[in-house]
Scaffold this motif. Structure first.
Motif, short mmCIF file in Angstrom:
data_model
loop_
_atom_site.label_atom_id
_atom_site.label_comp_id
_atom_site.label_asym_id
_atom_site.label_seq_id
_atom_site.Cartn_x
_atom_site.Cartn_y
_atom_site.Cartn_z
N TYR A 132 0.85 -1.20 0.00
CA TYR A 132 0.00 0.00 0.00
C TYR A 132 0.88 1.24 0.00
N ASN A 133 1.55 1.45 -1.12
CA ASN A 133 2.43 2.60 -1.32
C ASN A 133 1.74 3.50 -2.35
N TRP A 134 0.95 4.44 -1.87
CA TRP A 134 0.04 5.20 -2.70
C TRP A 134 0.53 6.62 -2.97
N PHE A 135 -0.11 7.25 -3.97
CA PHE A 135 0.25 8.62 -4.34
C PHE A 135 -1.02 9.44 -4.56
N GLY A 136 -0.93 10.70 -4.14
CA GLY A 136 -2.01 11.65 -4.34
C GLY A 136 -1.43 12.98 -4.79
N LYS A 137 -2.24 13.77 -5.46
CA LYS A 137 -1.79 15.08 -5.95
C LYS A 137 -2.64 16.17 -5.28
N VAL A 138 -1.97 17.22 -4.82
CA VAL A 138 -2.68 18.32 -4.19
C VAL A 138 -3.53 19.02 -5.25
N CYS A 139 -4.85 18.99 -5.07
CA CYS A 139 -5.75 19.60 -6.05
C CYS A 139 -6.42 20.86 -5.51
N LYS A 140 -6.29 21.09 -4.21
CA LYS A 140 -6.81 22.31 -3.61
C LYS A 140 -6.02 22.56 -2.33
N VAL A 141 -5.52 23.78 -2.20
CA VAL A 141 -4.80 24.13 -0.98
C VAL A 141 -4.93 25.63 -0.75
N LYS A 142 -5.25 25.98 0.47
CA LYS A 142 -5.26 27.38 0.90
C LYS A 142 -4.72 27.35 2.33
N ASN A 143 -3.60 28.01 2.53
CA ASN A 143 -2.89 27.97 3.80
C ASN A 143 -3.84 28.20 4.99
N ASN A 144 -3.81 27.26 5.93
CA ASN A 144 -4.60 27.31 7.16
C ASN A 144 -6.11 27.27 6.94
N GLU A 145 -6.54 26.86 5.73
CA GLU A 145 -7.98 26.78 5.44
C GLU A 145 -8.41 25.47 4.80
N SER A 146 -7.66 25.00 3.80
CA SER A 146 -8.09 23.78 3.12
C SER A 146 -6.90 23.04 2.53
N PHE A 147 -7.05 21.71 2.48
CA PHE A 147 -6.03 20.84 1.91
C PHE A 147 -6.74 19.62 1.35
N HIS A 148 -6.62 19.41 0.02
CA HIS A 148 -7.29 18.28 -0.65
C HIS A 148 -6.29 17.53 -1.53
N LEU A 149 -6.39 16.21 -1.50
CA LEU A 149 -5.56 15.34 -2.34
C LEU A 149 -6.45 14.49 -3.24
N LYS A 150 -6.13 14.50 -4.53
CA LYS A 150 -6.78 13.58 -5.47
C LYS A 150 -5.88 12.37 -5.60
N MET A 151 -6.43 11.21 -5.32
CA MET A 151 -5.63 9.99 -5.39
C MET A 151 -5.32 9.67 -6.86
N ILE A 152 -4.03 9.39 -7.13
CA ILE A 152 -3.63 9.13 -8.52
C ILE A 152 -3.02 7.74 -8.69
N GLN A 153 -2.56 7.14 -7.60
CA GLN A 153 -2.05 5.77 -7.67
C GLN A 153 -2.31 5.14 -6.31
N SER A 154 -3.31 4.23 -6.27
CA SER A 154 -3.72 3.64 -5.01
C SER A 154 -4.54 2.39 -5.30
N ASP A 155 -5.24 1.93 -4.31
CA ASP A 155 -6.20 0.86 -4.49
C ASP A 155 -7.22 1.30 -5.53
N LYS A 156 -7.74 0.35 -6.32
CA LYS A 156 -8.66 0.72 -7.41
C LYS A 156 -9.88 1.49 -6.91
N ASP A 157 -10.36 1.18 -5.70
CA ASP A 157 -11.52 1.90 -5.17
C ASP A 157 -11.19 3.34 -4.80
N TRP A 158 -9.94 3.61 -4.42
CA TRP A 158 -9.53 4.96 -4.02
C TRP A 158 -9.10 5.81 -5.21
N ASN A 159 -8.71 5.21 -6.33
CA ASN A 159 -8.11 5.96 -7.43
C ASN A 159 -8.97 7.09 -7.96
N SER A 160 -10.25 6.97 -7.89
CA SER A 160 -11.13 8.02 -8.42
C SER A 160 -11.50 9.06 -7.36
N THR A 161 -10.94 8.91 -6.15
CA THR A 161 -11.44 9.72 -5.03
C THR A 161 -10.54 10.92 -4.71
#
Length: 142
Positions: free
Chosen positions: A54-83
């Protein structure tokens, strides 16, 4: 159709403390991952390692300092890949309200439902880490 996980929790810590804890690898390793790397900058890639399998990768798709942090999964379990998983933060009295989301699951299956339970447990670990300085060893986390 997509399926989504949402959890809200109050943490007695500043916006900056919570933001750093959900976005900085040295903190992620204390409540979520075994080891991770990445930087909270738009399009930055995070390595989220839980085990060799379980060595997964995500890409930061939304970030605002001290307000929001979002990762789009790009390499993971097949169920997580679209999340996309995210933390949106706001001040609520003397605490930080954490609005957690893990969205765009393609199926409502066992893994989706188990992940929702695991997130609730992990987010409680995040709260205890910030409020009480408790680190649950990786092999004891759900």
């Amino acid at each position: 159709m997509s399926f989504n996980i949402y959890h809200n929790l109050l943490i007695k810590a500043s916006l900056k403390e919570v933001f750093d804890t959900v976005s900085q690898p040295e903190h992620l390793n204390n409540w979520w991952t075994l080891k991770s790397s990445g930087s909270p900058k738009l399009d930055s890639e995070y390595n989220l390692n839980f085990t060799e399998a379980y060595n997964w990768f995500g890409k930061v798709c939304k970030v605002k300092n001290n307000e929001s942090f979002h990762l789009k999964m790009i390499q993971s379990d097949k169920d997580w890949n679209s999340t996309t998983l995210g933390f949106d933060l706001e001040i609520k009295d003397t605490s930080t309200l954490v609005k957690f989301s893990h969205v765009n699951w393609t199926v409502d299956n066992h893994h989706y439902r188990h992940s929702s339970f695991c997130w609730a447990m992990l987010l409680n670990g995040l709260k205890n880490y910030l409020e009480k300085d408790i680190i649950i060893p990786f092999d004891k986390r759900n």
